[in-house]
Every structure is written in structure tokens, then in C-alpha cells.
Design an enzyme around this catalytic site. Structure first.
Site, PDB file in Angstrom:
ATOM      1  N   ALA A  52       0.793  -1.231   0.000  1.00 24.40           N
ATOM      2  CA  ALA A  52       0.000   0.000   0.000  1.00 24.40           C
ATOM      3  C   ALA A  52       0.824   1.279   0.000  1.00 24.40           C
ATOM      4  O   ALA A  52       0.290   2.357  -0.260  1.00 24.40           O
ATOM      5  CB  ALA A  52      -0.936   0.001   1.201  1.00 24.40           C
ATOM      6  N   GLY A  57       0.169   1.248  -4.904  1.00 24.74           N
ATOM      7  CA  GLY A  57      -0.571   1.027  -3.669  1.00 24.74           C
ATOM      8  C   GLY A  57      -1.201   2.273  -3.078  1.00 24.74           C
ATOM      9  O   GLY A  57      -2.341   2.218  -2.589  1.00 24.74           O
ATOM     10  N   ASN A 137       9.645 -10.760  -7.232  1.00 24.59           N
ATOM     11  CA  ASN A 137       8.211 -10.680  -6.974  1.00 24.59           C
ATOM     12  C   ASN A 137       7.589 -12.039  -6.656  1.00 24.59           C
ATOM     13  O   ASN A 137       6.584 -12.109  -5.950  1.00 24.59           O
ATOM     14  CB  ASN A 137       7.500 -10.011  -8.148  1.00 24.59           C
ATOM     15  N   ASP A 193      -5.139  -3.475 -19.321  1.00 30.07           N
ATOM     16  CA  ASP A 193      -5.093  -3.757 -20.754  1.00 30.07           C
ATOM     17  C   ASP A 193      -6.409  -3.350 -21.425  1.00 30.07           C
ATOM     18  O   ASP A 193      -6.426  -2.806 -22.528  1.00 30.07           O
ATOM     19  CB  ASP A 193      -4.830  -5.247 -20.996  1.00 30.07           C
ATOM     20  N   ARG A 196      -6.610   0.505 -21.559  1.00 29.05           N
ATOM     21  CA  ARG A 196      -5.801   1.018 -22.673  1.00 29.05           C
ATOM     22  C   ARG A 196      -6.498   0.783 -24.005  1.00 29.05           C
ATOM     23  O   ARG A 196      -6.523   1.664 -24.877  1.00 29.05           O
ATOM     24  CB  ARG A 196      -4.424   0.356 -22.660  1.00 29.05           C
ATOM     25  N   HIS A 220      -1.056 -11.120 -19.487  1.00 24.79           N
ATOM     26  CA  HIS A 220      -0.815  -9.730 -19.083  1.00 24.79           C
ATOM     27  C   HIS A 220       0.656  -9.375 -19.248  1.00 24.79           C
ATOM     28  O   HIS A 220       1.299  -8.865 -18.342  1.00 24.79           O
ATOM     29  CB  HIS A 220      -1.263  -9.513 -17.638  1.00 24.79           C
TER      30      HIS A 220
END
Length: 358
Positions: A52, A57, A137, A193, A196, A220
């Protein structure tokens, strides 16, 4: 103003009317009429944003704090400023509480949550692909999902952390290992996506962007992002050159932002908007509203890929119906076929990573 279609309702409450132009729910199914906020918000939801204090975040937390469906918001991040971010948000005059947590307080942040949105992770920098982010990640997502297992195993989990094509399978494997995996409640957020696609197609054809609809399927990341321009609403036509250029721009819109920020980050504000929009859709489904249809990356059987983004109807238990791709042009069929090996490999990479890092 709150009787308008479900394009503006989320900000139609005292003191926040000026924000109605954000149209956070702008991609709802046509014909779905808004009720008053009171009747739409069947109950308040406890939401948590994990990551966050970051570039996504913070604005995402702001938008969720403004959402009338949210009764309690918790903000978690390893950054020590997180309690301050939450304190800042808590002063906003909307009908939700906001509390911040950091360090070893993950379980406290997640306790009893209905919806968990995960933008945590390192951002992309110029020249960095989503795959370059993988090792860092992957570990972050694993740890956060483990927290969900302990504190809110029945929550809807919305994964933003890249690479989504791998982090969603990672999340699924962690949940499976704990015996709490529910494929109806795990989502990869691909809404940006779609945003956009709507924006670029609307601009290219001079149409009202808020009324444009373009399904985006696949994954993605780069070429796994497949906009179905032939299914755009209102119907539009393109030359081959226009179609190729638009398709490429939608696929690589993230790169456009990374390059424009020149080392200063990746898409954060638009991603926060998209994440808030999808979270709102999930909560609308949980509330029992009908016709809530969004593109999202979920466990799926409509193609050979175990995880695939397509139109999904959302309901009281999360995913209600996964829709097939509809009629595709030969051009779109080729895009799907060409990217499929990459999509499969990226999911498998996540699954293998979990097996090696138990």
C-alpha cells in the site's frame, strides 16, 4: 445523480461528487442500471491493499477509501511509512475506516478481509521485462498469499504484482498446498489492458471513450495481451496498418509509460485506477448485482492454457461464468496461437518455482 447508469455511482456520495468523472466502473455491461448507493451497497466489505505504500498502492488505497462499498480498509507494506499512509487516508470523509500495518503485522492487516488486492513488488525500469521481475516478486507474492491462507482463506484475491502470468499460478500453488484454493476467488488483474484498449480505440476513431468496449484476452505481458478489436463496441473498422499499430500499442502500453518516465517508474496511476475498477466489480458481484462482466486472468478451460484472461461474469462466490472467446478473425486467431507457448511457459515457470521453494 446516483440514478445514472453504473458508470459514476461509486463517487455519488456526500463531499465526493467532484470525483464522479473518474468513472471507476466505466466498463460495466451495457444496460445495467444503477440503483442508489444505499441499495447497491448491500453490505460493507473489508479490503486490504498489500503493497500500500508504493506507487500503485497509494493511489489504489485512495480510490478504495472512496468506494462506498468498502467499510474497512487496511494498508500493509514493508515500508515504515505505511501507518502514516493509512493515517493520511483515514482523514478522508468517506464511510470507511483505514488502518496501516507494517513488518510482522501482515496477519493483522488481513484478518477477516473479504477482498485482498496485491500490488506489492518491485516496479519495472527501462529495459526490464516483466520476466526480469520474476525472482523478486515471486517470493513477495508467495509470502503474502501465505498470509492470506492464515488470516482470510475465503477472501477474493486480486493479483496485480508482475509478472501476472506467473504470479497467479504461484498464488494458486500456495493456496493448493494449504488446502484452501478456490479458483473462483483468485484473479489476475488485467483491467489496465482493457482500459488502454478502450482509450486507444476511442481516440483512434473519435468515439466517446467511456462508451467504448474492447475485450482483451490471453495474459498480461507483451504479446500474450490480445485485444479483440473485431469485437469492439461500438463496431469500428480498421485498415491493416491501423489494426497492427493499435494491437502493438495495447500490448506494449506498459513499455510506453516506462520509457516516458525515463527511469522514474512504471504505470502506477493508471494501474491503480484499473485495480480499483476491478475491485469494485468483484464487490458488485459479491453483493449480488447481475450482469457484472469483466476480463480477468483466471484458472480456465476455454483454451489449452490452465490460466487465461477472458470475459468472466462475477457473482456472489467470485467467478460465476467463464465466457469463451466468441468469433475471432483470422488475425486474432493467429495472435492467440502465436502467444500460447509463451503463456503456457510463463505459468509453468511459476508452478515450478513454488515446487522448488517450498
Amino acid at each position: 445523480t446516483c440514478s445514472k447508469p453504473r458508470l459514476q455511482h461509486r463517487f455519488c456520495f456526500s463531499g465526493l461528487e467532484m470525483l464522479s468523472s473518474l468513472r471507476v466502473a466505466a466498463s460495466r455491461a451495457p444496460g445495467t442500471l444503477a440503483k442508489t448507493v444505499v441499495t447497491q451497497q448491500h453490505r460493507g466489505y473489508k479490503c486490504s491493499v498489500l503493497g500500500a505504500a508504493g506507487g500503485i498502492g497509494q493511489p489504489l488505497s485512495l480510490l478504495l477509501k472512496l468506494n462506498p462499498r468498502v467499510s474497512a480498509l487496511t494498508c500493509y507494506d514493508v515500508a515504515p511509512i505505511t501507518p502514516g499512509v493509512a493515517a493520511d487516508l483515514s482523514h478522508i470523509s468517506s464511510n470507511s475506516t483505514c488502518t496501516g500495518f507494517t513488518g510482522d503485522e501482515l496477519n493483522k492487516a488481513l484478518d477477516g478481509c473479504d477482498v485482498v488486492v496485491i500490488p506489492a513488488g518491485v516496479p519495472r525500469k527501462p529495459g526490464m521485462t516483466r520476466d526480469d521481475l520474476f525472482n523478486i516478486n515471486a517470493g513477495i507474492v508467495k509470502n503474502l498469499i501465505t498470509g492470506c491462507v492464515k488470516a482470510c482463506p475465503n477472501a477474493c484475491i486480486l493479483v496485480i504484482s508482475n509478472p501476472v502470468n506467473s504470479t497467479v499460478p504461484i498464488a494458486a500453488e500456495v493456496l493448493k498446498a494449504a488446502g484452501v484454493y478456490n479458483p473462483k476467488k483468485l484473479f489476475g488483474v488485467t483491467t489496465l489492458d482493457v482500459c488502454r484498449a478502450r482509450t486507444f480505440v476511442g481516440q483512434a476513431k473519435g468515439n466517446d471513450i467511456t462508451k467504448v468496449k474492447v475485450p482483451v484476452v490471453g495474459g498480461h505481458a507483451g504479446t500474450t495481451i490480445v485485444p479483440l478489436l473485431s469485437q469492439a463496441e461500438p463496431a469500428v473498422t480498421f485498415t491493416e496498418e491501423e489494426r497492427a499499430a493499435l494491437t502493438h500499442r495495447i500490448m506494449f502500453g506498459g513499455d510506453e509509460v516506462v520509457q516516458a518516465k525515463a527511469g522514474g517508474g512504471s504505470a502506477t496511476l493508471s494501474m491503480a485506477y484499473a485495480g480499483a475498477e476491478f475491485a469494485d466489480a468483484v464487490m458488485a458481484g459479491l453483493s449480488g448485482e447481475s450482469g457484472i462482466k469483466e476480463c480477468t486472468f483466471v484458472e480456465s478451460s476455454i483454451t489449452e492454457a490452465k490460466f487465461f484472461a477472458s470475459h468472466v461474469t462475477l457473482g456472489k462466490e467470485g467467478v460465476e461464468t467463464i465466457h469463451d472467446l466468441g468469433e475471432l478473425t483470422d488475425y486474432e486467431k493467429k495472435l492467440v496461437a502465436d502467444m500460447m507457448p509463451d503463456l503456457l511457459a510463463q505459468a509453468e515457470k511459476g508452478i515450478e518455482w513454488v515446487a522448488k521453494n517450498k
